[in-house]
Scaffold this motif. Structure first.
Motif, PDB file in Angstrom:
ATOM      1  N   VAL A   1      22.355 118.033  69.340  1.00  0.00           N
ATOM      2  CA  VAL A   1      21.529 118.024  70.547  1.00  0.00           C
ATOM      3  C   VAL A   1      22.412 117.941  71.788  1.00  0.00           C
ATOM      4  O   VAL A   1      22.189 118.641  72.779  1.00  0.00           O
ATOM      5  CB  VAL A   1      20.540 116.847  70.507  1.00  0.00           C
TER       6      VAL A   1
ATOM      7  N   GLY B   1      22.511 120.676  74.673  1.00  0.00           N
ATOM      8  CA  GLY B   1      22.178 120.239  76.024  1.00  0.00           C
ATOM      9  C   GLY B   1      23.298 120.553  76.998  1.00  0.00           C
ATOM     10  O   GLY B   1      23.054 121.049  78.104  1.00  0.00           O
TER      11      GLY B   1
ATOM     12  N   THR C   1      23.366 124.219  77.706  1.00  0.00           N
ATOM     13  CA  THR C   1      22.231 124.607  78.541  1.00  0.00           C
ATOM     14  C   THR C   1      22.488 124.262  80.002  1.00  0.00           C
ATOM     15  O   THR C   1      22.218 125.065  80.899  1.00  0.00           O
ATOM     16  CB  THR C   1      20.964 123.878  78.070  1.00  0.00           C
TER      17      THR C   1
ATOM     18  N   GLU D   1      16.603 127.985  74.642  1.00  0.00           N
ATOM     19  CA  GLU D   1      17.046 126.591  74.611  1.00  0.00           C
ATOM     20  C   GLU D   1      15.873 125.632  74.691  1.00  0.00           C
ATOM     21  O   GLU D   1      15.878 124.581  74.059  1.00  0.00           O
ATOM     22  CB  GLU D   1      17.980 126.254  75.779  1.00  0.00           C
TER      23      GLU D   1
ATOM     24  N   LEU E   1      15.349 122.667  72.172  1.00  0.00           N
ATOM     25  CA  LEU E   1      15.342 121.272  72.605  1.00  0.00           C
ATOM     26  C   LEU E   1      14.021 120.599  72.250  1.00  0.00           C
ATOM     27  O   LEU E   1      13.997 119.412  71.918  1.00  0.00           O
ATOM     28  CB  LEU E   1      15.609 121.185  74.104  1.00  0.00           C
TER      29      LEU E   1
ATOM     30  N   SER F   1      14.166 117.388  70.064  1.00  0.00           N
ATOM     31  CA  SER F   1      13.559 116.167  70.581  1.00  0.00           C
ATOM     32  C   SER F   1      12.470 115.678  69.634  1.00  0.00           C
ATOM     33  O   SER F   1      12.341 114.481  69.378  1.00  0.00           O
ATOM     34  CB  SER F   1      12.987 116.457  71.964  1.00  0.00           C
TER      35      SER F   1
ATOM     36  N   ILE G   1      18.045 112.465  74.796  1.00  0.00           N
ATOM     37  CA  ILE G   1      19.037 113.398  75.337  1.00  0.00           C
ATOM     38  C   ILE G   1      18.414 114.775  75.477  1.00  0.00           C
ATOM     39  O   ILE G   1      18.584 115.455  76.497  1.00  0.00           O
ATOM     40  CB  ILE G   1      20.288 113.415  74.445  1.00  0.00           C
ATOM     41  N   ALA G   2      17.629 115.174  74.471  1.00  0.00           N
ATOM     42  CA  ALA G   2      16.955 116.468  74.592  1.00  0.00           C
ATOM     43  C   ALA G   2      15.980 116.439  75.762  1.00  0.00           C
ATOM     44  O   ALA G   2      15.863 117.425  76.501  1.00  0.00           O
ATOM     45  CB  ALA G   2      16.236 116.801  73.297  1.00  0.00           C
TER      46      ALA G   2
ATOM     47  N   TYR H   1      16.190 114.660  78.531  1.00  0.00           N
ATOM     48  CA  TYR H   1      16.914 114.730  79.812  1.00  0.00           C
ATOM     49  C   TYR H   1      17.224 116.182  80.156  1.00  0.00           C
ATOM     50  O   TYR H   1      17.056 116.620  81.294  1.00  0.00           O
ATOM     51  CB  TYR H   1      18.244 113.970  79.752  1.00  0.00           C
ATOM     52  N   VAL H   2      17.720 116.921  79.151  1.00  0.00           N
ATOM     53  CA  VAL H   2      18.093 118.310  79.427  1.00  0.00           C
ATOM     54  C   VAL H   2      16.847 119.125  79.749  1.00  0.00           C
ATOM     55  O   VAL H   2      16.859 119.974  80.643  1.00  0.00           O
ATOM     56  CB  VAL H   2      18.854 118.906  78.230  1.00  0.00           C
TER      57      VAL H   2
END
Lengths: 195, 516
Positions: A156, A160, A163, B126, B130, B134, B159-160, B162-163
């Motif tokens: 992840v 991230g 991305t 993405e 994500l 997540s 973390i996923a 947040y992105v």
């Protein structure tokens, strides 16, 4: 006697390093203060005879991670300092400091006055290199699920990072201003041939 | 120790039993995420059919199917509840129920994201990757029977997320939201981890079964570490669900994040955090109910009141909905604070209903935001009912459901919470909840009235033939499906609530020692 002396020295180094991270305005100095903190923790691990953890602490944290920090700071340039004197909300900072102090006092008080209770570890206390085998054994038995999903965490993080780090194509859509219509805006037009 | 002796020792390490079938919902999502990575990489940047989104939906449906299968299996063959992988993964109806809720959240968010990405001209896959990653973190959290596993699940989830908050790379507010969420979320994770460490210091184990057994059989002379640990854990959970006073990130993040992502955050992240809270605080630490109950009372009351009052005074619809989500979190926290089975069932029902409602609401908000995702001021909604009658009607239904109107999912959700709270003897909390529901109803009605009122000026303008043609909002297919599904579910749960009620009452978190 020796133990408490070692602890005292390491504790001073750790706390001084942590304070240094906070108060240094130069990010490189802050990163180097972090090395002191991490190194002090490694000394504590040695004092507890957890030699493997101490080695990992030095190699991974003090070595790899802080070096990475320094790389990033150097690449981005150290002179990009933010102006921290502006206070967006009046009274925010004194309030934060007051609550922080209360929290520190509370937690320190709890940790100082309380004693470790709890069931003793099911695995016997080992020394002299056998701890590596014991950690490995635990990782692949009791904590195997935690170990495996850590790989998911890394995946992840990589996705991230990619991305967020990709180059942006197209123009920036601005802050609060709504964009009325941009070229290629997929809206259905009623009575398109009115004119 | 030589290599040979190490290899010899390797055979003597007993590998823990892994029950692959029980892990299947989790595995479907993780493997799906790993497969989506190469699939999305091989596809061209733009495709006519949104393969990545379809694949994500298929994965989520697969996980729902696997959960249904395991659920059926649990009722058919014993033992009904069990743990697997050395007691780290709990297999019970509680986790299966929430996995289904999480997957529904993923499906709704994916359907909405498809049109959003095309509209905003953002690169694709993405977001879906994500979402799946997540969601797998969320599944870890709802199934975790060990605090370390729970923490790793929390990090994967966060973390996923947040992105995802910063997904709209060309919008500065999106980046701001991601940064704020990341920094504050990092703080809350640190609190959570410190709490885990203190609880380990007090009980000598991180396994929830071990903690519960230890506390049930021992009377601690010195409870300082344990109580501080419980407090810090509650801080970590309350941050994730957005309970007051740990809510300050919510309005900024909800306002800045892409609207479909907000639907995901409000449903999946909340479901996972409440699951962790229920299993750790309510079940594993049930012996210390009198210690954590007052904290939860305070957070619940503050969240309900502050969320409702501050929502009313906002002028941005996404911020209003952010505060209303704080208000909803307060309701669920009130049910959690009862510490009773009815409370747990009420939280589960609420989470399921809320996932559907928020998916529909933010689906329409996404469309109303137009290109750039910026038309969210309350004035932008003025008179929308005339131009977009169907969307306005749907949003009205979702908002009325959130307010708790009878015959919608929202009514029973709020009703069960108040019932559980009153049954637990804290009628005053029920009174506060009803008061907060009344205040928040004003907020939803304000949006509805704005949409239906204020037409007079615009009517005059449109009556004359204007040079500019009236622009209708383009509704992509995915958004149509998502909104229609959410509408049907909202009404269906409100009219025929029995299946969901029954499922939420059956789904109780259990603590079972491994190897039984």
């Amino acid at each position: 006697m020796v133990e408490s002396f070692v602890f005292a020295v390491a504790a001073v180094v750790i706390v001084a390093g942590a304070v240094g991270v906070l108060v240094n305005r130069n990010p490189v100095h802050a990163a180097l203060s972090l090395v002191a903190t991490l190194f002090g923790v490694a000394v504590l691990f040695v004092a507890l005879e957890a030699n493997f953890l101490a080695a990992v602490q030095v190699i991974v944290y003090a070595g790899a991670i802080v070096v990475l920090f320094l790389f990033v700071i150097m690449l981005l340039g150290v002179d990009q300092s933010e102006d921290l004197d502006v206070e967006p909300l009046i009274g925010q900072r004194p309030a934060a400091i007051a609550i922080g102090v209360v929290l520190i006092i509370g937690l320190t008080g709890v940790v100082l006055t309380s004693s470790l209770t709890g069931a003793p570890a099911a695995h016997e206390w080992v020394r002299d290199g056998a701890e590596v085998a014991q950690i490995g054994r635990l990782l692949f038995t009791d904590y195997v699920f935690a170990l495996e999903i850590t790989s998911l965490l890394l995946l992840v993080a990589v996705v991230g990072a990619v991305t967020l780090a990709r180059t942006i194509r197209g123009e920036t859509v601005d802050l609060d201003e709504p964009v009325p219509v941009l070229p290629g805006d997929p809206v259905d037009l009623i009575d398109e041939d009115v004119e | 120790m030589s290599v040979a002796s190490l290899l010899a020792a390797a055979d003597t390490v007993p590998a823990p039993d892994v029950e692959w079938s029980a892990l299947s919902p989790f595995l479907v999502v993780v493997v799906g995420a790993c497969l989506l990575l190469p699939i999305a990489g091989l596809l061209p940047r733009r495709t006519r059919v949104a393969w990545s989104a379809l694949f994500t939906i298929a994965v989520a449906l697969g996980a729902i199917g696997a959960s249904a299968w395991v659920w059926h299996d649990l009722s058919r063959v014993g033992p009904t509840e069990r743990t697997t992988v050395a007691g780290a993964y709990a297999v019970d109806k509680f986790s299966l129920f929430l996995i289904v809720v999480i997957c529904v959240g993923v499906i709704l968010a994916t359907l909405l994201t498809e049109g959003y990405l095309r509209r905003e001209d953002l690169p694709g896959a993405e977001a879906y990757l994500l979402y799946l990653a997540s969601a797998s973190g969320a599944i870890i959290m709802v199934t975790a029977a060990d605090l370390i596993v729970l923490f790793i699940g929390l990090e994967v989830l966060s973390i996923a997320a947040y992105v995802l908050a910063g997904l709209h790379r060309r919008r500065l507010r999106s980046g701001e939201a991601a940064l704020k969420y990341f920094v504050l979320g990092g703080f809350s994770s640190a609190f959570f981890l410190y709490g885990v460490a203190l609880i380990y210091g007090a009980t000598g184990t991180t396994n929830l079964v071990g903690i519960a057994e230890y506390l049930a059989t021992h009377r601690l002379l010195d409870e300082g570490l344990l109580l501080a640990g419980i407090g810090l854990l509650i801080v970590g959970f309350a941050f994730k669900v957005g309970g007051v006073p740990f809510h300050v990130w919510t309005p900024d993040v909800y306002q800045g994040s892409p609207s479909p992502v907000v639907a995901f955050m409000a449903s999946v992240v909340k479901a996972a955090a409440f699951a962790g809270m229920l299993r750790v605080v309510v079940v594993a630490l049930s012996t210390h109910r009198l210690d954590w109950q007052p904290i939860l009372y305070a957070i619940a009351v503050l969240s309900m009141i502050v969320g409702a009052v501050l929502a009313v005074v906002q002028s941005d619809v996404k911020r209003m909905l952010a505060y209303s989500s704080i208000n909803h979190a307060g309701f669920m926290l009130a049910a959690v604070s009862t510490g009773a089975d009815e409370g747990i069932a009420a939280v589960l029902f609420y989470l399921a209903a809320y996932t559907v409602l928020i998916g529909g609401t933010f689906g329409i908000v996404t469309l109303f935001g137009r290109r750039g995702d910026g038309h969210h001021d309350i004035d932008d909604y003025r008179g929308l009912a005339r131009r977009e009658p169907f969307l306005a009607l749907a949003l009205t239904i979702f908002l009325l459901a959130q307010a708790g109107t009878p015959l919608t999912a929202g009514f029973l959700a709020k009703f069960y919470v108040i019932q559980a709270v009153v049954d637990a003897g804290s009628w005053w909390l029920g009174l506060v909840a009803m008061l907060a529901a009344t205040i928040s109803a004003f907020l939803y009605l304000r949006i509805v009235l704005t949409m239906y009122a204020g037409v007079t000026d615009a009517d005059v303008e449109v009556a004359e033939p204007t040079a500019e043609p009236v622009r209708r909002i383009h509704v992509p297919l995915g958004a149509k499906v998502a909104i229609a599904a959410a509408l049907v579910l909202t009404i269906a749960i409100g009219v025929v609530p029995d299946p969901l009620t029954h499922a939420s009452r059956t789904a109780r978190p259990e603590l079972v020692a491994p190897g039984d």
